[in-house]
Design a protein around this motif. Sequence first.
Motif, mmCIF file in Angstrom:
data_model
loop_
_atom_site.group_PDB
_atom_site.id
_atom_site.type_symbol
_atom_site.label_atom_id
_atom_site.label_comp_id
_atom_site.label_asym_id
_atom_site.label_seq_id
_atom_site.Cartn_x
_atom_site.Cartn_y
_atom_site.Cartn_z
ATOM 1 N N TYR A 160 0.875 -1.174 0.000
ATOM 2 C CA TYR A 160 0.000 0.000 0.000
ATOM 3 C C TYR A 160 0.910 1.222 0.000
ATOM 4 C CZ TYR A 160 -4.695 1.887 0.692
ATOM 5 O OH TYR A 160 -5.918 2.482 0.506
ATOM 6 N N ARG A 193 -1.794 5.860 1.836
ATOM 7 C CA ARG A 193 -2.258 5.453 3.170
ATOM 8 C C ARG A 193 -2.384 6.678 4.081
ATOM 9 N NH1 ARG A 193 -2.354 0.755 5.764
ATOM 10 N NH2 ARG A 193 -0.989 -0.307 4.311
ATOM 11 N N GLY A 251 -5.396 8.591 3.354
ATOM 12 C CA GLY A 251 -6.638 7.824 3.438
ATOM 13 C C GLY A 251 -7.228 7.496 2.070
ATOM 14 N N GLU A 298 -8.148 5.353 -1.201
ATOM 15 C CA GLU A 298 -8.479 3.983 -1.530
ATOM 16 C C GLU A 298 -8.937 3.934 -2.982
ATOM 17 O OE1 GLU A 298 -10.196 2.260 2.631
ATOM 18 O OE2 GLU A 298 -11.621 3.319 1.358
ATOM 19 N N LEU A 347 -8.199 0.564 2.999
ATOM 20 C CA LEU A 347 -7.660 0.673 4.352
ATOM 21 C C LEU A 347 -8.505 -0.109 5.356
ATOM 22 C CD1 LEU A 347 -6.738 4.443 4.202
ATOM 23 C CD2 LEU A 347 -5.163 2.504 4.197
ATOM 24 N N ARG A 394 -7.610 -4.121 5.995
ATOM 25 C CA ARG A 394 -6.327 -4.532 6.563
ATOM 26 C C ARG A 394 -6.443 -4.803 8.008
ATOM 27 N NH1 ARG A 394 -1.391 -3.931 4.082
ATOM 28 N NH2 ARG A 394 -1.744 -3.830 1.895
#
Length: 124
Positions: free
Chosen positions: A46, A51, A54, A56, A121, A124
Amino acid sequence: MPATTPIAAPAGPSQPQAAGTPAAPPHPPADYIGRIQARLLAVKRYPAEARARGEEGTVLLRFVLAADGEVLSARVIRSSGVTSLDTEGLAMIARAAPFPPLPDELRATPLALAVPVTFSLRSR
């Protein structure tokens, strides 16, 4: 659905089959697709900047394998909307190469795979 689920197709132009021409090559066996999927997931990362923000998304990739498992080409078919995620999707293919050689019944033509790679996120 897993983060990467390859969809296989012969790597040639899509043409209607004329009378007397050979049938399209068979689809890869499930165990071969599973090995491709496992190899991709093993090298998935990732991107740190995505990350931290935030971000995705799902990038749809297409790559073509030679009979020996070498990657002949790779490209983004549909962007995730996040450049770093798209870049990481392509980098996954490069890190995972070479892939297992194609099964004997598929060696006559390169194999194209369309692979969605989801970066989430929450998973995970």
